[in-house]
Every structure is written in C-alpha cells, then in structure tokens.
Design a protein around this motif. Structure first.
Motif, mmCIF file in Angstrom:
data_model
loop_
_atom_site.group_PDB
_atom_site.id
_atom_site.type_symbol
_atom_site.label_atom_id
_atom_site.label_comp_id
_atom_site.label_asym_id
_atom_site.label_seq_id
_atom_site.Cartn_x
_atom_site.Cartn_y
_atom_site.Cartn_z
ATOM 1 N N GLN A 16 0.869 -1.168 0.000
ATOM 2 C CA GLN A 16 0.000 0.000 0.000
ATOM 3 C C GLN A 16 0.908 1.220 0.000
ATOM 4 O OE1 GLN A 16 -2.230 -0.661 3.657
ATOM 5 N NE2 GLN A 16 -4.066 -0.757 2.416
ATOM 6 N N SER A 17 0.516 2.246 -0.713
ATOM 7 C CA SER A 17 1.328 3.453 -0.689
ATOM 8 C C SER A 17 0.543 4.588 -0.048
ATOM 9 C CB SER A 17 1.803 3.835 -2.087
ATOM 10 O OG SER A 17 0.712 4.015 -2.935
ATOM 11 N N LEU A 18 1.273 5.464 0.559
ATOM 12 C CA LEU A 18 0.699 6.609 1.244
ATOM 13 C C LEU A 18 1.532 7.824 0.879
ATOM 14 C CD1 LEU A 18 -1.169 7.841 3.466
ATOM 15 C CD2 LEU A 18 0.612 7.198 5.090
ATOM 16 N N LYS A 19 0.875 8.862 0.447
ATOM 17 C CA LYS A 19 1.572 10.096 0.094
ATOM 18 C C LYS A 19 1.278 11.127 1.175
ATOM 19 C CE LYS A 19 1.402 13.860 -3.200
ATOM 20 N NZ LYS A 19 0.716 14.386 -4.372
ATOM 21 N N LEU A 20 2.323 11.667 1.750
ATOM 22 C CA LEU A 20 2.193 12.730 2.750
ATOM 23 C C LEU A 20 2.738 14.020 2.159
ATOM 24 C CD1 LEU A 20 3.543 10.861 5.893
ATOM 25 C CD2 LEU A 20 1.172 11.242 5.264
ATOM 26 N N THR A 21 2.020 15.094 2.346
ATOM 27 C CA THR A 21 2.494 16.401 1.905
ATOM 28 C C THR A 21 2.859 17.205 3.150
ATOM 29 O OG1 THR A 21 1.054 16.333 -0.028
ATOM 30 C CG2 THR A 21 1.903 18.484 0.621
ATOM 31 N N LEU A 22 4.116 17.599 3.236
ATOM 32 C CA LEU A 22 4.605 18.361 4.382
ATOM 33 C C LEU A 22 4.678 19.831 4.010
ATOM 34 C CD1 LEU A 22 7.562 16.001 5.328
ATOM 35 C CD2 LEU A 22 5.252 15.981 6.258
ATOM 36 N N LYS A 23 4.226 20.682 4.898
ATOM 37 C CA LYS A 23 4.319 22.127 4.685
ATOM 38 C C LYS A 23 5.217 22.695 5.785
ATOM 39 C CE LYS A 23 -0.005 22.301 2.375
ATOM 40 N NZ LYS A 23 -0.291 23.028 1.217
ATOM 41 N N PHE A 24 6.326 23.247 5.364
ATOM 42 C CA PHE A 24 7.321 23.750 6.306
ATOM 43 C C PHE A 24 7.133 25.237 6.563
ATOM 44 C CE2 PHE A 24 9.156 20.067 4.213
ATOM 45 C CZ PHE A 24 9.494 19.305 5.317
ATOM 46 N N THR A 25 7.448 25.660 7.760
ATOM 47 C CA THR A 25 7.354 27.078 8.111
ATOM 48 C C THR A 25 8.699 27.783 7.984
ATOM 49 O OG1 THR A 25 7.685 26.553 10.445
ATOM 50 C CG2 THR A 25 5.409 26.689 9.656
ATOM 51 N N SER A 26 9.745 27.011 7.703
ATOM 52 C CA SER A 26 11.071 27.600 7.509
ATOM 53 C C SER A 26 11.841 26.727 6.525
ATOM 54 C CB SER A 26 11.815 27.706 8.845
ATOM 55 O OG SER A 26 12.034 26.424 9.386
ATOM 56 N N PRO A 27 12.929 27.233 5.957
ATOM 57 C CA PRO A 27 13.706 26.444 4.989
ATOM 58 C C PRO A 27 14.372 25.240 5.649
ATOM 59 C CG PRO A 27 14.437 28.741 5.033
ATOM 60 C CD PRO A 27 13.446 28.569 6.131
ATOM 61 N N LEU A 28 14.669 24.236 4.835
ATOM 62 C CA LEU A 28 15.390 23.057 5.312
ATOM 63 C C LEU A 28 16.885 23.243 5.081
ATOM 64 C CD1 LEU A 28 13.111 20.270 3.818
ATOM 65 C CD2 LEU A 28 13.170 21.076 6.169
#
Length: 87
Positions: A16-28
């Motif tokens: 099974q695949s799961l896609k997560l979308t991460l939203k960052f508040t600062s640069p990596l």
C-alpha cells in the motif's frame, strides 16, 4: 512486490502506498532523505507508544513500512533501472 527475506528466499508481498504532503514554516538545511524521515518516525512512535513497542515493530520478520526520500510535490522521479523478471 517481491522482496528477499532474511534467509534469502524471495516472497511476494502486498504493498500500500501513502503520500504525505509536508508544509514547512522555515527552509530546510538539507534534502529530506529516507533515513532521516525514518528516524523522525521512530522518535515520534517511541514517544507515543514506548520503546518496547517500537522495538517489536522494527524486529518483525517482514518490513512494516518503507520510507522514500522526500520529493517536491508531484515531481516523483522515474526509475532508472529496468524491471527484474523472476522466473
């Protein structure tokens, strides 16, 4: 998907695949690599459920999950290897 178990035998498993979308508040500071994402998952899992449950999850015979590197949204790279046929 076919995987090789610890004893060297090939086994077919359902995936099974799961896609997560991460939203960052600062640069990596660096790219999101799979080992970093897995490490963060382990810290959080052990914080919520305890170290014993994490260890039993990790020590299962078949993998409970696989993490990939992080990618820009909707920009998953194409595989570069030809598919392997197993007779």
């Amino acid at each position: 998907m076919t995987i090789r178990s610890k004893n060297g035998n090939l086994r077919e498993i359902k995936v099974q695949s799961l896609k997560l979308t991460l939203k960052f508040t600062s640069p990596l500071a660096s790219a999101l690599q799979s080992d970093t994402i897995f490490g963060q998952f382990c810290w959080y899992y052990s914080y919520i459920y305890g170290v014993e449950k994490l260890e039993s999850l990790i020590n299962q015979e078949k993998p409970f999950t696989v993490f990939s590197d992080g990618f820009l949204e909707d920009h998953i790279p194409m595989p570069v290897l030809k598919p392997v046929s197993i007779d």
